[in-house]
Design a protein around this motif. Structure first.
Motif, PDB file in Angstrom:
ATOM      1  N   THR A 177      90.485  79.660 164.422  1.00 40.47           N
ATOM      2  CA  THR A 177      91.458  78.501 164.659  1.00 40.47           C
ATOM      3  C   THR A 177      92.836  79.362 163.962  1.00 40.47           C
ATOM      4  O   THR A 177      93.688  78.851 164.715  1.00 40.47           O
ATOM      5  CB  THR A 177      91.175  77.453 163.845  1.00 40.47           C
ATOM      6  OG1 THR A 177      89.744  77.080 164.366  1.00 40.47           O
ATOM      7  CG2 THR A 177      91.999  76.313 163.957  1.00 40.47           C
ATOM      8  N   ARG A 219      94.213  81.496 166.737  1.00 35.57           N
ATOM      9  CA  ARG A 219      94.899  80.833 167.797  1.00 35.57           C
ATOM     10  C   ARG A 219      96.173  80.351 167.376  1.00 35.57           C
ATOM     11  O   ARG A 219      97.065  80.205 168.232  1.00 35.57           O
ATOM     12  CB  ARG A 219      94.084  79.783 168.193  1.00 35.57           C
ATOM     13  CG  ARG A 219      94.515  79.034 169.617  1.00 35.57           C
ATOM     14  CD  ARG A 219      93.186  78.317 169.782  1.00 35.57           C
ATOM     15  NE  ARG A 219      92.997  76.896 169.152  1.00 35.57           N
ATOM     16  CZ  ARG A 219      91.852  77.015 168.432  1.00 35.57           C
ATOM     17  NH1 ARG A 219      90.869  77.753 168.545  1.00 35.57           N
ATOM     18  NH2 ARG A 219      91.493  75.747 167.922  1.00 35.57           N
ATOM     19  N   CYS A 220      96.470  79.840 166.174  1.00 31.53           N
ATOM     20  CA  CYS A 220      97.392  79.033 165.745  1.00 31.53           C
ATOM     21  C   CYS A 220      98.513  80.027 165.180  1.00 31.53           C
ATOM     22  O   CYS A 220      99.715  79.839 164.793  1.00 31.53           O
ATOM     23  CB  CYS A 220      97.233  78.235 164.847  1.00 31.53           C
ATOM     24  SG  CYS A 220      96.063  77.045 165.492  1.00 31.53           S
TER      25      CYS A 220
END
Length: 297
Positions: free
Chosen positions: A150, A153-154
């Motif tokens: 996560t 991805r961010c």
């Protein structure tokens, strides 16, 4: 204007609006949402596109950044009527991610993460520090806890908002813990600085000279320099409201108590902040703590 359907920002107040305009300046066009018509008007005046509900925003956005005041507001925008989890997204849409930038208790962060996971939504625990000017410049400090995939991805988006990005681990809640430790110290340092400047003033010392001496000496702190510079010119227009730091210090003291750790200085600072709010300065800049100690300011 072409709206970037991948990014949304909920809570466009003192921090959220400059964060949104920073992203806009960097080539995005985030959707925004707030319940305050004045905030919506300011956002639309800046060329941002507002949504009628958090769900309407989330329906359009793969990444939803939440910058509201407290846990109750986070709960409402995520799970309340018209909240993020009620968005109708196509099955083919990428996994949605909620980035929690609000300063809230770690236990609340974990609780929200678990509930979002039940809806297939990932969480980034990412409280922020730095104030509106740094939010607008994309130079915030951000303390991030998220699963590795996560975070990866961010990360590019997070770095557009924060020049000081600290990956504190994969355990959601640790971002909130780091932020509250920081804000505990900020609150203590601010009250201590206000107390020192107030003492010097009551002793008949020149306030500006004393301020300059402290800034060049061992009593200096960033928050003293920033906030007491405002106090010296009686500028208490809110950049960081006293009520917000009161809330944050209270959360930090409670976090410590839950861990069995004493915070005597934190408790004393919290008493001053609560007195400041009780005196009617909750919506003023948190530099107004000095007015609790010295009404002549």
């Amino acid at each position: 204007m072409t709206t970037d359907a991948s990014i949304g920002l909920i809570g466009i107040g003192a921090m959220g609006l400059p964060m949104a305009t920073n992203l806009q300046r960097r080539g995005h066009a985030p959707w925004v949402r707030d319940t305050d018509p004045r905030a919506v008007a300011a956002a639309t005046d800046s060329g941002l596109v507002a949504c009628d509900s958090a769900a309407a925003l989330a329906q359009r956005c793969d990444t939803v950044i939440v910058v509201v005041v407290d846990a109750a507001q986070v709960d409402d925008v995520l799970f309340g009527r018209g909240g993020v989890v009620h968005a109708e997204r196509p099955a083919s849409a990428p996994q949605q991610t909620v980035v929690l930038c609000s300063t809230i208790a770690p236990d609340d962060t974990v609780r929200f993460c678990d509930r979002l996971a039940g809806h297939g939504i990932a969480t980034v625990d990412a409280p922020i520090s730095g104030g509106p000017a740094r939010a607008e410049n994309g130079t915030l400090s951000m303390m991030v806890a998220a699963e590795a995939a996560t975070f990866a991805r961010c990360e590019p988006l997070l770095r557009e908002m924060a020049s000081a990005l600290y990956a504190v681990g994969e355990r959601v809640g640790d971002g909130a813990r780091v932020k509250l430790v920081n804000n505990l110290l900020a609150g203590i340092n601010l009250v201590a600085g206000a107390e020192g400047l107030s003492l010097g003033s009551r002793l008949g010392l020149d306030r500006r000279l004393l301020f300059d001496v402290i800034n060049a000496s061992s009593g200096a702190s960033w928050i003293f320099s920033d906030r007491m510079a405002r106090a010296l010119v009686h500028d208490f227009a809110p950049r960081a409201r006293a009520g917000i730091l009161t809330k944050d210090v209270a959360l930090a003291v409670q976090m410590a108590a839950d861990a069995g750790v004493a915070t005597p200085l934190g408790e004393q600072a919290l008493a001053v902040f609560r007195a400041t709010v009780a005196a009617g300065f909750g919506d003023a800049d948190d530099a107004a703590v000095i007015r609790t100690l010295d009404p002549d300011f």
